[in-house]
Design an enzyme around this catalytic site. Structure first.
Site, PDB file in Angstrom:
ATOM      1  CB  SER A   1      39.472  38.646  42.003  1.00 57.93           C
ATOM      2  OG  SER A   1      40.312  38.075  40.772  1.00 57.93           O
ATOM      3  N   GLY A   2      42.460  38.656  42.817  1.00 57.37           N
ATOM      4  CA  GLY A   2      43.804  38.988  42.826  1.00 57.37           C
ATOM      5  C   GLY A   2      44.096  40.250  42.537  1.00 57.37           C
TER       6      GLY A   2
ATOM      7  CB  CYS B   1      23.444  48.126  42.582  1.00 56.67           C
ATOM      8  SG  CYS B   1      23.306  47.636  44.286  1.00 56.67           S
TER       9      CYS B   1
ATOM     10  N   GLY C   1      28.594  49.612  44.880  1.00 57.56           N
ATOM     11  CA  GLY C   1      29.761  49.211  45.547  1.00 57.56           C
ATOM     12  C   GLY C   1      29.546  48.546  46.859  1.00 57.56           C
TER      13      GLY C   1
END
Length: 629
Positions: free
Chosen positions: A354-355, A2, A75
């Protein structure tokens, strides 16, 4: 995921409501699904929602049982179910199934210590009406942003700076000290942002604001050290923890996909997550496009992969918008492909993995000390590295500035990290930046001061030079560049990015990895790659890091893009900051291939584009740039 915004002052509730609405509207891209406001005589809490968990009942602000406290949070908390069960056993009553409410009741139960129990990414505020106190925190690594300012009798905060600009008490002024360090680091390198008076809450910190006073406290710091683990036990531990983290990061009430490049990090994550959708992107064909290799891996793993190819016209047309979303100038070229990759994934999904994080945790950067391919030089350096500290420091310092093959490798590996390493990006030498800048912008903290404040925290601790470099990157490069662009570029398209390789429990493993298993003659990130070997082909686990390759060199040698950049450099107001003739000469020489100043040109162009958006055009979201024919 958010966006939050709010403020504390003594204006009327009616005035607060109107201002808060403007502050949350400008960040609607962070949460297009819903908005929520709480206003009383002292505080205004605003929220924009992207629904991921508890789709029907997780709207914010959320209140405790007697409505004496309210929370807004940006979060995800991955251990919220476990904490929720504990809090229910302790007598707390929940009104939603959301992770946000867990923080609120956790604060009631454990006070400031609640942050130590959270596993996830977050920036939140809790308003305690009885105490008249605002409590807030930012996650352990700085995955989620949190900005604040005190102006005109108002304390204000937000997920993005553009939200603060909507407040009538906000006074917009350029922070003149920010430009010179930026030219070296390529990203905003100071605690105070490019906007004078606007600060970033540091990663791993919480704060209180009460009776006009703000107190900030650190609650987390990676405890880098050494252990005597053997390689097999270490690789077992890494692999099991990565598997656990990827599983935890897939908890959601919506589908979770994954970004996929040609490198080991995103490949490892995707191989474990097995999402229905993966996404890749690149420029043209060949060197600047990893999507072919990503597609090959997706085929091997039997994953659906969606890919697109970009061109320079798209990059330059959207570049002003990219800088608007970033809030501050950032010349990391990967901002551009990440912006488009996020848009591609957002057509189907709200959440992707993602990495990010593995390079900092497990030493994946060649700048940590891999500056030669010569085995002889490596062997000599290794032997010299066994000398007492004073002796190896002396040899490293002697090698500085020498021009024989291997001199830089010796310097980077034997000299103190405090002297040889400033992080992953170095564009302008700071003296060169000073010569290009006008006098008013030369007065700024030196690079050694900026990095020195972080290195100073390690005083008295016996760490390898490599681990010192990791520590610096964890507190400078990662929150200042890597995580900031990851948040801003994904949220620009209402897409939540999760980073399972940047996790508290994985950090507990990573910080104790023996230095000898971080970088070896075989590769960087050695132990981590051994763990990845178990799930992806060696071709991918051993591949050198490329990042997002972007063809800036090619663009600046094409007349239409060179003319576009030159038209920006020729603007009259540019002379306020730079020696304009020297700037144009650098650009012209690069175009004529008399130098290779592409990164320097791109860094200046990024700043000027940002300044044009936020100061010349007053922060209005720009339209797409018209390109010359």
């Amino acid at each position: 995921m958010c966006g939050i915004a709010g403020f504390v002052n003594d204006t009327s509730a009616e005035e607060k409501t109107a201002v808060l609405k403007r502050m949350t509207d400008i960040i609607a891209h962070r949460g297009p699904d819903n908005e929520g406001h709480f206003v009383d005589e002292r505080v205004a809490l605003g929220f924009r929602r992207l629904s991921i968990i508890d789709l029907q009942g997780g709207d914010q602000p959320i209140f405790n049982e007697d409505s004496s406290m309210a929370i807004t949070m940006n979060g995800e908390i991955y251990n919220y179910r476990e904490l929720r069960r504990q809090l229910i056993d302790l007598g707390h009553t929940f009104s939603t199934e959301s992770d946000t409410e867990v923080i609120l009741h956790g604060y009631e139960q454990w006070g400031h210590q609640v942050v130590n129990r959270l596993r996830g990414m977050f920036a939140f505020v809790i308003w305690d009406r009885g105490r008249g106190e605002l409590f807030g925190a930012r996650d352990h690594f700085g995955i989620k942003p949190f900005y604040y300012a005190r102006m005109g009798g108002t304390f204000m905060y937000a997920s993005e700076i553009k939200s603060l600009l909507q407040h009538p008490d906000f006074h917009k002024e350029l922070n003149t000290q920010a430009l010179r360090p930026y030219m070296t680091f390529q990203y905003p390198a100071l605690p105070e942002t490019f906007f004078k008076g606007v600060f970033k809450l540091p990663e791993g910190h919480w704060f209180t604001f009460r009776d006009g006073k703000m107190d900030i406290h650190q609650y987390y710091d990676p405890a880098f050290g050494e252990s005597k683990q053997d390689l097999k036990d270490l690789v077992d531990s890494i692999d099991q923890t990565v598997q656990d983290s990827v599983k935890a990061h897939q908890v959601a009430d919506v589908e979770v996909g994954s970004f996929l490049s040609s490198g080991v990090d995103s490949s490892y994550v995707a191989a474990l997550a097995r999402p229905r959708h993966t996404y890749s992107i690149g420029f043209g064909k060949g060197t600047y496009n990893e999507s072919d290799q990503a597609g090959e891996l997706a085929s091997i793993l039997k994953l659906n992969n969606t890919t697109e190819s970009l061109d320079g016209d798209q990059a330059f047309s959207y570049f002003p918008q990219i800088q608007w979303y970033m809030d501050e100038p950032d010349s990391n070229p990967s901002c551009v492909p990440l912006f488009f990759l996020s848009e591609l994934a957002s057509r189907d999904l709200r959440v992707v993995l993602s990495g990010e994080g593995a390079d900092e945790l497990f030493a994946g950067y060649v700048d940590y000390g891999v500056h030669t391919r010569s085995r002889i030089i490596k062997d000599v350096t290794r032997l010299l590295g066994r000398l007492p500290r004073k002796a190896r420091y002396a040899i490293g310092r002697w090698a500085k500035g020498k021009h024989f093959h291997g001199a830089w490798h010796l310097y980077a590996n034997l000299a103190p990290a405090e002297e040889s390493f400033i992080g992953q990006a170095k564009v302008f030498d700071e003296d060169e930046a000073g010569r290009l800048l006008k006098p008013a912008y030369r007065k700024a903290p030196r690079v050694s001061e900026i990095t020195g404040r972080i290195y100073a925290r390690l005083k008295g601790r016996s760490l390898s030079e490599l681990k010192k470099k990791q520590y610096l990157d964890m507190h400078q490069w990662m929150p200042g560049d890597i995580l900031l662009k990851a948040d801003k570029m994904t949220m620009a398209h209402s897409l939540e990015l999760r980073v399972p390789l940047l996790d508290r429990k994985l950090m507990d493993v990573a910080e104790k990895v023996p230095t000898k298993y971080l970088i070896t003659d075989q590769n960087t990130k050695f132990a981590f790659r051994k763990a990845a070997d178990r799930h992806i082909p060696r071709e991918w686990s051993a591949r050198e890091k490329l990042g997002f390759p972007v063809p800036i060199r090619d663009w600046l040698h094409q007349e239409r893009y060179y003319r576009l950049v030159r038209s920006m450099f020729e603007q009259e107001w540019v002379s306020e900051f730079f020696d304009q003739q020297a700037l144009l000469r650098m650009l012209d020489d690069n175009y004529a291939k008399r130098n290779d100043a592409r990164r320097k040109i791109w860094t200046v162009y990024s700043f000027l584009t940002w300044y044009d958006v936020y100061f010349i055009h007053d922060g209005t979201k720009p339209e797409l740039l018209d390109l010359p024919a």
